[in-house]
Design a protein around this motif. Structure first.
Motif, mmCIF file in Angstrom:
data_model
loop_
_atom_site.group_PDB
_atom_site.id
_atom_site.type_symbol
_atom_site.label_atom_id
_atom_site.label_comp_id
_atom_site.label_asym_id
_atom_site.label_seq_id
_atom_site.Cartn_x
_atom_site.Cartn_y
_atom_site.Cartn_z
ATOM 1 N N LEU A 1 42.754 42.200 36.649
ATOM 2 C CA LEU A 1 41.599 42.361 35.773
ATOM 3 C C LEU A 1 40.583 43.260 36.459
ATOM 4 N N ALA B 1 42.180 29.520 37.972
ATOM 5 C CA ALA B 1 42.005 30.923 37.601
ATOM 6 C C ALA B 1 40.537 31.334 37.521
ATOM 7 N N ARG B 2 39.634 30.392 37.615
ATOM 8 C CA ARG B 2 38.229 30.714 37.375
ATOM 9 C C ARG B 2 37.638 31.550 38.511
ATOM 10 N N SER B 3 36.572 32.249 38.190
ATOM 11 C CA SER B 3 35.734 32.904 39.199
ATOM 12 C C SER B 3 34.316 32.372 39.018
ATOM 13 N N ARG C 1 43.852 37.454 42.057
ATOM 14 C CA ARG C 1 45.019 37.249 41.202
ATOM 15 C C ARG C 1 45.647 38.588 40.844
ATOM 16 N N GLU D 1 35.804 33.452 44.064
ATOM 17 C CA GLU D 1 36.978 33.027 43.308
ATOM 18 C C GLU D 1 37.865 32.144 44.172
ATOM 19 N N TRP E 1 37.801 37.353 31.216
ATOM 20 C CA TRP E 1 38.811 36.603 30.483
ATOM 21 C C TRP E 1 38.390 35.193 30.086
ATOM 22 N N THR F 1 37.229 37.191 36.996
ATOM 23 C CA THR F 1 38.073 36.597 35.962
ATOM 24 C C THR F 1 37.265 35.949 34.846
ATOM 25 N N ASN F 2 36.220 35.230 35.177
ATOM 26 C CA ASN F 2 35.448 34.588 34.118
ATOM 27 C C ASN F 2 34.780 35.598 33.202
ATOM 28 N N TYR G 1 48.848 40.211 38.061
ATOM 29 C CA TYR G 1 49.631 39.937 36.865
ATOM 30 C C TYR G 1 50.828 40.889 36.839
#
Length: 614
Positions: free
Chosen positions: A304, A98-100, A121, A117, A312, A308-309, A123
């Motif tokens: 998001l 899930a990381r960027s 992603r 990334e 989140w 992502t990083n 959701y």
């Protein structure tokens, strides 16, 4: 324990046992009467929002978590809220798949590096565990979910076949209103008509009707039949694609599996694909209030609003540190020592020995498999099926463009592309000025694309992605996406707009082979029996990850998050802790179908086929 391994949480540490008001479940039976029917898998029980307090003083609070991805972070989060002392050991990067990250060497003039990334992603509203946990991560006076999770109100559907034209469709009525000038254009209306008429010609009405009937079979099948019968058939077999038209196989059968979960319809579990398809459809319908989404208000498709990083993972890790969670980086799990039916210690790849009360292997299956020694499997035979689990590749590439896309914000499904491509232009949904925020000032947008098929030949080099060089992959993906998006006569993608690009750094080349550091488990037919539960026969060993049996039953961040909660509940039980259990959310299905499921349950117990299975 040494201080650098674990931080002790004192007896006065506050435990956050309350559940946010909007997340409270009053019990599956009551909820089913009110709105939806809860569907949970065998061995994946759904506790109430508040567990019955246990008696006893409890035993052991030190937890060693091996893996700092979604499952490990979720377990650390839940355990830290319940007074446990958690230490997470991670060999590479927190956040896992899930990381960027900032693309190295691309920051200029006070701007951030270009956002890279593993793959974009989304959701969907049938995801419940991830958004609920986001809501518990503070960001200023708000939280991650309320501050950064935003709806995407349109989608572009493109077909990699002559005669089709890419069409933008609204994801909700609000989306149509907000983006009417871009959606209700003569060009888009023409494309919709062209594509719709060709689809009707290519997929005969009888086949379309039959496909819908197969979905109804899945929707009205009882859980017992889904596990015993549909789990052991591939999606291709379930929808009986053999002998059907090419378009039936390519678009109706293949689109959901390849673009959503990187699974192959020939091998993917029919139960898994069918259930997630039902979840997406019921969430969009608005008939399940627990999903809090519909085609009028939106929230069916969410992303998001920044990397992502930033949005989140970084706030999450910071929050966990304030709760006493410790992170040991550059340290993977090399071996688990077994003695007397228990884990007696864990040896890290650094050579350090870790001793704890409870051990959590929260890592992907490719890293779990080498740990399954004969001694460990003798003590935990339920893990014997793990080596049979399979993984596949779903990897991202980003193109940084000197021109901002004028498409309405939304996902792109390039159906039928050889490498099963999906994408997202990021500037509009992020509502960001790329040139002022990222890179050297020349980049105006980023097209992030997921590559879900790595074993079929492409259109430029006639080679699968696994046999291509990095440069060939970049050229091939752009060519396939361009052919799909530019089919309507409009040049949506232009090669001269590319400033630079970035392929997931997990893809490497050595020894004449292509390697992927982050493969994704896929639910092949019959794989449910090989997947572990969060608890094992070893009383102090627990398993986390998207391969653990779960209600979402799909290799996703949602499934991994759910597994972290299951690990927490198993440790609570093993420690005889009085803490409240972590909340688990079921999938919800329409209650009107329950009588038909009961009819099927009776037929299944009598050895009869589903009444619609013809």
């Amino acid at each position: 324990m040494s201080e650098d391994q674990h931080t002790t949480v004192g007896p006065n540490t506050p435990l956050r046992r309350g559940i946010p008001r909007r997340a409270v479940l009053t019990g599956p039976a009551a909820a089913a009467v009110i709105a939806g029917t809860a569907v949970a898998l065998p061995h994946a029980t759904v506790p109430s929002a508040r567990a019955v307090p246990r008696t006893g003083v409890g035993r052991g609070r030190d937890v060693a978590i091996f893996g700092g991805g979604m499952a490990g972070l979720a377990a650390a989060h839940e355990l830290s809220e319940r007074g446990f002392s958690a230490t997470a050991y991670e060999p590479a990067y927190l956040g896992g798949k899930a990381r960027s990250f900032d693309v190295p060497g691309t920051a200029r003039g006070g701007r951030r590096g270009l956002p890279g990334e593993h793959g974009f992603r989304f959701y969907p509203s049938c995801y419940q565990h991830v958004p609920e946990m986001m809501q518990r991560i503070p960001v200023g006076r708000s939280n991650v979910r309320d501050r950064h999770l935003t709806s995407v109100e349109s989608a572009m559907i493109a077909f990699d076949e002559s005669g089709y034209a890419p069409t933008t469709v609204p994801a909700s009525l609000i989306g149509f209103v907000d983006h009417a000038p871009q959606i209700a254009t003569l060009e888009n209306l023409r494309n919709s008509l062209i594509t719709g008429l060709k689809f009707v010609v290519d997929v005969p009405a009888t086949e379309l009707t039959y496909f819908v009937s197969r979905l109804l079979v899945m929707a009205t099948s009882c859980t017992e039949r889904r596990i015993a019968q549909w789990e052991n058939r591939s999606w291709m077999e379930f929808v009986k694609a053999k002998g059907k038209s090419r378009s039936y196989q390519r678009y109706l059968v293949g689109a959901l599996t390849r673009s959503l979960v990187a699974a192959k319809p020939e091998t993917a579990s029919a139960r898994t694909i069918g259930q997630i398809g039902l979840a997406l459809a019921t969430a969009a319908s608005g008939l399940i209030p627990q999903y809090r989404s519909d085609l009028v208000r939106g929230d069916v498709d969410r992303i998001l609003d920044r990397p992502t990083n930033q949005a989140w993972i970084d706030p999450w890790v910071a929050h966990l540190r304030t709760r006493g969670v410790r992170f040991v980086m550059g340290a993977g799990l090399g071996r688990l020592d077994v003695g007397g039916g228990r884990i007696t210690g864990a040896r890290l790849t650094t050579g350090q020995i870790v001793e704890a009360d409870w051990y959590v292997a929260a890592m992907p299956i490719d890293r779990l498999k080498p740990l399954l020694t004969p001694e460990l499997l003798d003590a935990a035979p339920s893990l014997a099926g793990v080596p049979a689990l399979q993984d596949d590749w779903m990897v991202g590439i980003q193109y940084y463009l000197r021109r901002r896309s004028d498409l309405p914000p939304g996902h792109i499904a390039a159906l039928g592309t050889p490498w099963a491509l999906t994408g997202l232009f990021q500037a509009a949904p992020w509502n960001v000025d790329f040139s002022r925020t990222y890179g050297d000032g020349t980049v105006k947008d980023c097209l992030s694309i997921d590559i879900s098929e790595w074993e079929k030949p492409g259109i430029l080099y006639d080679k699968p992605a696994k046999q291509c060089t990095r440069q060939e992959i970049a050229r091939e993906v752009w060519a396939q996406m361009s052919r799909a998006l530019n089919a309507g006569g409009r040049e949506t993608l232009r090669a001269d707009d590319i400033v630079t690009w970035s392929l997931d750094p997990g893809i490497t080349w050595s020894g004449g082979r292509t390697h992927n550091a982050t493969p994704l488990m896929v639910n092949t037919k019959g794989s449910y029996g090989n997947r572990p539960d969060a608890h094992t026969e070893i009383p102090n060993l627990f398993i986390g990850g998207d391969h653990v049996r779960s209600n979402i039953d799909l290799a996703t961040m949602e499934g991994a998050n759910e597994s972290g909660r299951r690990v927490t509940n198993a440790i609570i039980a093993a420690a005889d802790s009085p803490a409240a259990e972590a909340t688990l959310f079921p999938l919800w299905e329409l209650p009107v179908l329950e009588p038909l499921k009961q009819l099927d349950r009776d037929r299944h117990r009598s050895g009869l086929p589903h009444i619609l299975d013809v």
